[in-house]
Write an enzyme that holds these catalytic residues in place. Structure first.
Site, PDB file in Angstrom:
ATOM      1  CG  ASP A 225      -0.212   0.038   2.555  1.00  0.00           C
ATOM      2  OD1 ASP A 225      -0.812   0.533   3.544  1.00  0.00           O
ATOM      3  OD2 ASP A 225       0.956  -0.403   2.622  1.00  0.00           O
TER       4      ASP A 225
ATOM      5  CG  ASP B 286       3.948   0.069   1.554  1.00  0.00           C
ATOM      6  OD1 ASP B 286       3.787   1.005   2.350  1.00  0.00           O
ATOM      7  OD2 ASP B 286       3.404  -1.045   1.676  1.00  0.00           O
TER       8      ASP B 286
ATOM      9  CG  ASN C   8       0.541   3.439   4.115  1.00  0.00           C
ATOM     10  OD1 ASN C   8       0.328   3.468   5.320  1.00  0.00           O
ATOM     11  ND2 ASN C   8       1.503   2.721   3.567  1.00  0.00           N
TER      12      ASN C   8
ATOM     13  CB  THR D  79       4.574  -4.207   2.903  1.00  0.00           C
ATOM     14  OG1 THR D  79       4.184  -3.709   1.606  1.00  0.00           O
ATOM     15  CG2 THR D  79       5.755  -5.150   2.756  1.00  0.00           C
TER      16      THR D  79
ATOM     17  CG  PHE E  53      -2.141   1.442   9.485  1.00  0.00           C
ATOM     18  CD1 PHE E  53      -1.885   1.038   8.185  1.00  0.00           C
ATOM     19  CD2 PHE E  53      -3.166   2.359   9.709  1.00  0.00           C
ATOM     20  CE1 PHE E  53      -2.626   1.534   7.120  1.00  0.00           C
ATOM     21  CE2 PHE E  53      -3.916   2.874   8.649  1.00  0.00           C
ATOM     22  CZ  PHE E  53      -3.650   2.448   7.353  1.00  0.00           C
ATOM     23  CG  ASN E  54       0.160  -2.915   7.346  1.00  0.00           C
ATOM     24  OD1 ASN E  54      -0.336  -1.925   6.804  1.00  0.00           O
ATOM     25  ND2 ASN E  54       1.436  -3.238   7.208  1.00  0.00           N
TER      26      ASN E  54
ATOM     27  CG  HIS F 183       7.109   0.297   9.671  1.00  0.00           C
ATOM     28  ND1 HIS F 183       7.188   0.059  11.032  1.00  0.00           N
ATOM     29  CD2 HIS F 183       6.667   1.575   9.546  1.00  0.00           C
ATOM     30  CE1 HIS F 183       6.800   1.140  11.695  1.00  0.00           C
ATOM     31  NE2 HIS F 183       6.483   2.077  10.820  1.00  0.00           N
ATOM     32  CG  ASP F 184       6.003  -1.696   4.504  1.00  0.00           C
ATOM     33  OD1 ASP F 184       5.390  -0.796   3.908  1.00  0.00           O
ATOM     34  OD2 ASP F 184       5.550  -2.263   5.524  1.00  0.00           O
TER      35      ASP F 184
HETATM   36  O1  RIB Z   1       2.334   0.106  10.788  1.00  0.00           O
HETATM   37  C1  RIB Z   1       3.212   0.293   9.717  1.00  0.00           C
HETATM   38  C2  RIB Z   1       2.660  -0.295   8.459  1.00  0.00           C
HETATM   39  O2  RIB Z   1       1.449   0.377   8.089  1.00  0.00           O
HETATM   40  C3  RIB Z   1       3.602  -0.105   7.256  1.00  0.00           C
HETATM   41  O3  RIB Z   1       3.419  -1.160   6.351  1.00  0.00           O
HETATM   42  C4  RIB Z   1       3.118   1.176   6.653  1.00  0.00           C
HETATM   43  O4  RIB Z   1       3.458   1.278   5.269  1.00  0.00           O
HETATM   44  C5  RIB Z   1       1.632   1.034   6.827  1.00  0.00           C
HETATM   45  O5  RIB Z   1       1.144   0.218   5.771  1.00  0.00           O
HETATM   46 CA    CA Z   2       2.790  -0.619   4.047  1.00  0.00          CA
END
Ligand code: RIB
Ligand code: CA
Length: 313
Positions: free
Chosen positions: A11, A16, A40, A124, A165-166, A239-240
């Site tokens: 996303d 990403d 996102n 991701t 979040f994801n 993160h990703d």
């Molecule tokens: O919490 C972080 C994740 O949520 C990452 O993958 C960021 O790109 C969002 O998608």
């Molecule tokens: Ca992401």
């Protein structure tokens, strides 16, 4: 060693975007397709971003648009972190890669059917597309080598106090993946919050002096600004790409195989991953959970991929 074929469901989103570059520009991997999911940003935004990042990275591969909302119909954009476009901070090239006519779930199925070997799925973003694929094409599960996902946390969350979040975006989808029985590796906030874009990393990016590195600096400076504003974290966590890096060299993370479930009904904790690090529930271990990162090895991989993407014409 033959490159590992992988599909990246994402996303984009700043981190990403870097995951796309790492997946596409490391010789240990063969990125065979990109699929998008809303997270996102809305699905149209993140899909355009995926096409533009793929153009920036000189890629030529199928890209398919996926789910614009969660299994239960939720939609939310993380504009506070990623901006209005979901990838603010730099001018990206116009998308030169056409969008596949297939839905993301059907592209995943097509690529798995065509592959002469098992394919790894790296997710991701919210797990909606992956869950729908598992439900719609159960006969193709055996073609999946493993699923590596960025999401969840063994400690605190970032979208709510306990939910990352994801996973929070689509807990039902995460539940389908966690119960799939496939080999799973979770890269949660515990490990991704170690993948910080420090001033030293920015300095190494500045030294590259290419169009790609300048674009990435712009993107990451925006990401750093919003992360500091929202979370008071001066060096933003990338993160990703951690989920991609471990496929290149598993020693980049230390993992522990434990039972992971997702909270679906908690009024305050819905979307939280319940990572049973000490087997207190006595449930079957179903997921490798990444807990520690080799910072230097991670950034060696990431920076090499950025340099390589600039050189590839
Ligand atoms: O919490 C972080 C994740 O949520 C990452 O993958 C960021 O790109 C969002 O998608
Ligand atoms: Ca992401």
């Amino acid at each position: 060693m033959k490159p590992i074929p992988l599909i990246l469901d994402c996303d984009p989103g700043h981190d990403d975007a870097l995951a796309i570059i790492l997946a596409a520009h490391n010789p240990a991997l063969r990125l065979i397709g990109i699929t998008t999911v809303s997270g996102n940003g809305g699905i149209k935004k993140v899909t355009l971003n995926a096409r533009r990042v793929a153009t920036l990275a000189n890629l030529n591969l199928p890209i398919a648009e996926g789910s614009g909302k969660s299994i239960l119909g939720a939609v939310e954009e993380a504009t506070d972190i990623h901006g209005e476009s979901a990838l603010d901070g730099a001018e990206l090239p116009e998308a030169k890669i056409e969008l596949s006519e297939l839905h993301a779930v059907d592209l995943i199925a097509k690529l798995l059917k065509e592959s002469t070997e098992k394919v790894t799925i790296v997710a991701t973003g919210p797990l909606t597309n992956v869950a729908l694929f598992l439900k719609m094409y159960p006969q193709l599960k055996e073609n999946v080598r493993e699923i590596v996902f960025m999401g969840g946390s063994a400690t605190r969350g970032n979208r709510t106090p306990y939910a990352e979040f994801n996973i929070w975006m689509d807990p039902e989808a995460a539940d389908v993946v966690l119960r799939s029985g496939l080999p799973l590796t979770m890269c949660g906030l515990d490990v991704t919050h170690q993948a910080l874009v420090t001033p030293e990393i920015f300095a190494r990016l500045e030294k590259m002096g290419t169009q790609v590195s300048r674009t990435i600096i712009g993107l990451l400076k925006f990401f750093a600004k919003t992360y500091d504003e929202v979370f008071e974290i001066p060096d933003p966590p990338l993160h990703d790409p951690v989920a991609v890096a471990l496929l290149i060299d598993r020693s980049v993370v230390r993992t522990k195989k434990v039972n992971v479930q997702v909270e679906l009904i908690g009024s305050l904790t819905r979307g939280a991953t319940v990572v049973d690090l000490h087997n207190r529930l006595g449930e079957q271990a179903n997921c490798e959970v990444a807990l520690e990162l080799d910072f230097e090895l991670f950034w060696k991989m990431m920076l090499e991929a950025i340099e390589k993407s600039a050189a590839t014409k």
